[in-house]
Design a protein around this motif. Structure first.
Motif, PDB file in Angstrom:
ATOM      1  N   SER A  80      -3.775   0.527   8.752  1.00  0.00           N
ATOM      2  CA  SER A  80      -2.547   1.316   8.876  1.00  0.00           C
ATOM      3  C   SER A  80      -2.335   2.039   7.546  1.00  0.00           C
ATOM      4  N   GLY A  83      -0.552  -1.879   3.748  1.00  0.00           N
ATOM      5  CA  GLY A  83      -0.364  -3.296   4.072  1.00  0.00           C
ATOM      6  C   GLY A  83      -1.121  -3.731   5.313  1.00  0.00           C
ATOM      7  N   MET A  84      -0.589  -4.754   5.945  1.00  0.00           N
ATOM      8  CA  MET A  84      -1.264  -5.366   7.094  1.00  0.00           C
ATOM      9  C   MET A  84      -0.937  -4.584   8.362  1.00  0.00           C
ATOM     10  N   SER A  88       5.121  -4.310  11.372  1.00  0.00           N
ATOM     11  CA  SER A  88       5.867  -3.054  11.484  1.00  0.00           C
ATOM     12  C   SER A  88       4.912  -1.859  11.527  1.00  0.00           C
ATOM     13  N   THR A 112       0.926  -7.516   2.068  1.00  0.00           N
ATOM     14  CA  THR A 112       1.972  -7.204   3.027  1.00  0.00           C
ATOM     15  C   THR A 112       3.287  -7.238   2.254  1.00  0.00           C
ATOM     16  N   PHE A 133      11.981  -3.465  10.881  1.00  0.00           N
ATOM     17  CA  PHE A 133      13.081  -2.490  10.881  1.00  0.00           C
ATOM     18  C   PHE A 133      14.106  -2.920  11.934  1.00  0.00           C
ATOM     19  N   ALA A 183      13.989  -5.445  -2.997  1.00  0.00           N
ATOM     20  CA  ALA A 183      12.714  -5.329  -3.710  1.00  0.00           C
ATOM     21  C   ALA A 183      12.145  -3.951  -3.405  1.00  0.00           C
ATOM     22  N   LEU A 186       7.226  -2.109  -4.611  1.00  0.00           N
ATOM     23  CA  LEU A 186       6.398  -3.255  -4.996  1.00  0.00           C
ATOM     24  C   LEU A 186       4.978  -2.835  -5.344  1.00  0.00           C
ATOM     25  N   LYS A 188       4.021  -0.985  -7.555  1.00  0.00           N
ATOM     26  CA  LYS A 188       3.905   0.377  -8.113  1.00  0.00           C
ATOM     27  C   LYS A 188       4.520   0.425  -9.512  1.00  0.00           C
ATOM     28  N   VAL A 215      12.318  -3.402   0.557  1.00  0.00           N
ATOM     29  CA  VAL A 215      12.452  -4.579   1.416  1.00  0.00           C
ATOM     30  C   VAL A 215      13.783  -5.220   1.044  1.00  0.00           C
TER      31      VAL A 215
HETATM   32  N1  SAM Z   1       2.311  -2.895   7.291  1.00  0.00           N
HETATM   33  C1  SAM Z   1       3.192  -2.881   6.137  1.00  0.00           C
HETATM   34  C2  SAM Z   1       3.219  -4.263   5.507  1.00  0.00           C
HETATM   35  O1  SAM Z   1       2.277  -5.038   5.729  1.00  0.00           O
HETATM   36  O2  SAM Z   1       4.143  -4.551   4.744  1.00  0.00           O
HETATM   37  C3  SAM Z   1       4.556  -2.357   6.488  1.00  0.00           C
HETATM   38  C4  SAM Z   1       4.578  -1.002   7.121  1.00  0.00           C
HETATM   39  S1  SAM Z   1       6.157  -0.365   7.438  1.00  0.00           S
HETATM   40  C5  SAM Z   1       5.801   1.056   8.386  1.00  0.00           C
HETATM   41  C6  SAM Z   1       6.611   0.379   5.928  1.00  0.00           C
HETATM   42  C7  SAM Z   1       7.760  -0.357   5.260  1.00  0.00           C
HETATM   43  O3  SAM Z   1       7.258  -1.470   4.530  1.00  0.00           O
HETATM   44  C8  SAM Z   1       8.480   0.473   4.224  1.00  0.00           C
HETATM   45  O4  SAM Z   1       9.481   1.297   4.823  1.00  0.00           O
HETATM   46  C9  SAM Z   1       9.091  -0.578   3.342  1.00  0.00           C
HETATM   47  O5  SAM Z   1      10.249  -1.112   3.940  1.00  0.00           O
HETATM   48  C10 SAM Z   1       7.983  -1.635   3.349  1.00  0.00           C
HETATM   49  N2  SAM Z   1       7.066  -1.420   2.226  1.00  0.00           N
HETATM   50  C11 SAM Z   1       5.794  -0.966   2.277  1.00  0.00           C
HETATM   51  N3  SAM Z   1       5.277  -0.879   1.031  1.00  0.00           N
HETATM   52  C12 SAM Z   1       6.245  -1.277   0.183  1.00  0.00           C
HETATM   53  C13 SAM Z   1       6.336  -1.395  -1.233  1.00  0.00           C
HETATM   54  N4  SAM Z   1       5.326  -1.071  -2.025  1.00  0.00           N
HETATM   55  N5  SAM Z   1       7.503  -1.848  -1.766  1.00  0.00           N
HETATM   56  C14 SAM Z   1       8.547  -2.171  -0.984  1.00  0.00           C
HETATM   57  N6  SAM Z   1       8.508  -2.071   0.351  1.00  0.00           N
HETATM   58  C15 SAM Z   1       7.381  -1.633   0.929  1.00  0.00           C
END
Ligand code: SAM
Length: 270
Positions: A80, A83-84, A88, A112, A133, A183, A186, A188, A215
């Motif tokens: 995706s 992350g995982m 989401s 994740t 979400f 948070a 993350l 970054k 998050v």
């Molecule tokens: N698959 C992802 C995971 O494993 O966390 C999540 C995907 S979801 C579409 C994207 C959301 O994950 C963002 O809107 C945010 O809420 C959270 N997210 C992803 N990367 C992030 C980060 N570096 N710091 C904080 N929140 C993050």
């Protein structure tokens, strides 16, 4: 024939395992939520595997294409944007179809966002709920929050920066001024963690709006609140403007009691 679920970095490009890199190199095809986004990662690691788009959150059309590749013996890696996959993110229909057809599914460990946020928060991590979400529609959101309200464990949500203050407003109205941890960004450069109550966080974000990915972790119901009566819970939802029917449904769901029981209490309210 195999489907490999491959987590990718949530910010820092180096947060990718050697096994994910091997798999992305070895697979016949990489199925990506957004191929342009994933192309940057592949270019960074000089991976030349064929890339196709797969996003079952927006359309089921790609499912058969990927399944046909798997059925013809190909090795497909699913990624995706960050992350995982599945968390989401797209992936579940594909995994279910593979399981149904006896096609091997391999999940590789990796980043994740909510796990980093939970560990970093310092909140009790032995028991928690992740909701991803929350619903966008106010009536659905309120119903969901009424269901969450009596739960003792920390809960975790993902939220977009332009919606965070609105969501906090709803959280405060329905759950009270609980302790929260935000948070942000993350892994970054501008990673930041804010630990305070909802009202203070709303004030902070209104004075100094934050961008980037976030998050939110919300502490569970305080002991004294868990003993709130059905009547009090109904009244507080009705005061928020929820219809009687919705309030009855929400209270019954959150307390795991029959709707009839809540209905009888509601009938006695003036
Ligand atoms: N698959 C992802 C995971 O494993 O966390 C999540 C995907 S979801 C579409 C994207 C959301 O994950 C963002 O809107 C945010 O809420 C959270 N997210 C992803 N990367 C992030 C980060 N570096 N710091 C904080 N929140 C993050």
């Amino acid at each position: 024939m195999k489907l490999s679920i491959c987590p990718t970095p949530i910010g820092n490009l180096r947060d990718i395992t050697l096994r994910v890199l091997d798999t992305l190199n070895e697979a016949d095809v990489i199925a990506a939520e957004d191929s342009r986004h994933t192309r940057k990662l592949l270019t960074h690691y000089d991976i030349k595997t064929r890339l196709i788009r797969y996003d079952d959150h927006h359309s089921q059309a790609g499912l058969e294409t990927v399944m046909d590749l798997l059925r013809s013996g190909k090795h497909v890696a699913l990624v995706s944007d960050a992350g995982m996959p599945v968390i989401s993110d797209p992936g579940i229909p594909l995994i279910r179809q593979c399981l149904e057809e006896g096609i091997e599914v391999d999940v590789l460990p990796g980043a994740t966002a909510f796990v980093n946020a939970l560990v970093l928060s310092g909140l009790a991590a032995d028991s928690f709920t992740f909701y991803g979400f929350l619903p966008r529609k106010q009536s659905e959101l309120r119903r969901k929050l009424a269901e969450i309200k009596p739960r003792k464990e920390v809960f975790i949500i993902y939220e977009a920066p332009h919606r965070i203050v609105k969501t906090l407003t709803e959280l405060k109205a329905l759950l009270g001024n609980r302790q929260v941890v935000l948070a942000r960004e993350l892994t970054k450069m501008h990673e930041e963690v804010l630990r305070m109550d909802i009202a203070s966080l709303m004030e902070e974000l209104t004075l100094h709006p934050r961008k980037g990915e976030m998050v939110l972790l919300v502490s569970g119901a305080p002991e004294e609140e868990i003993s709130t009566t059905i009547e009090q819970e109904l009244i507080s939802l009705l005061e928020l403007g929820m219809s009687k029917n919705d309030a009855i449904k929400a209270v019954a769901q959150s307390r795991h009691v029959a709707k009839r029981e809540v209905y009888q209490v509601a009938m006695k309210l003036k």
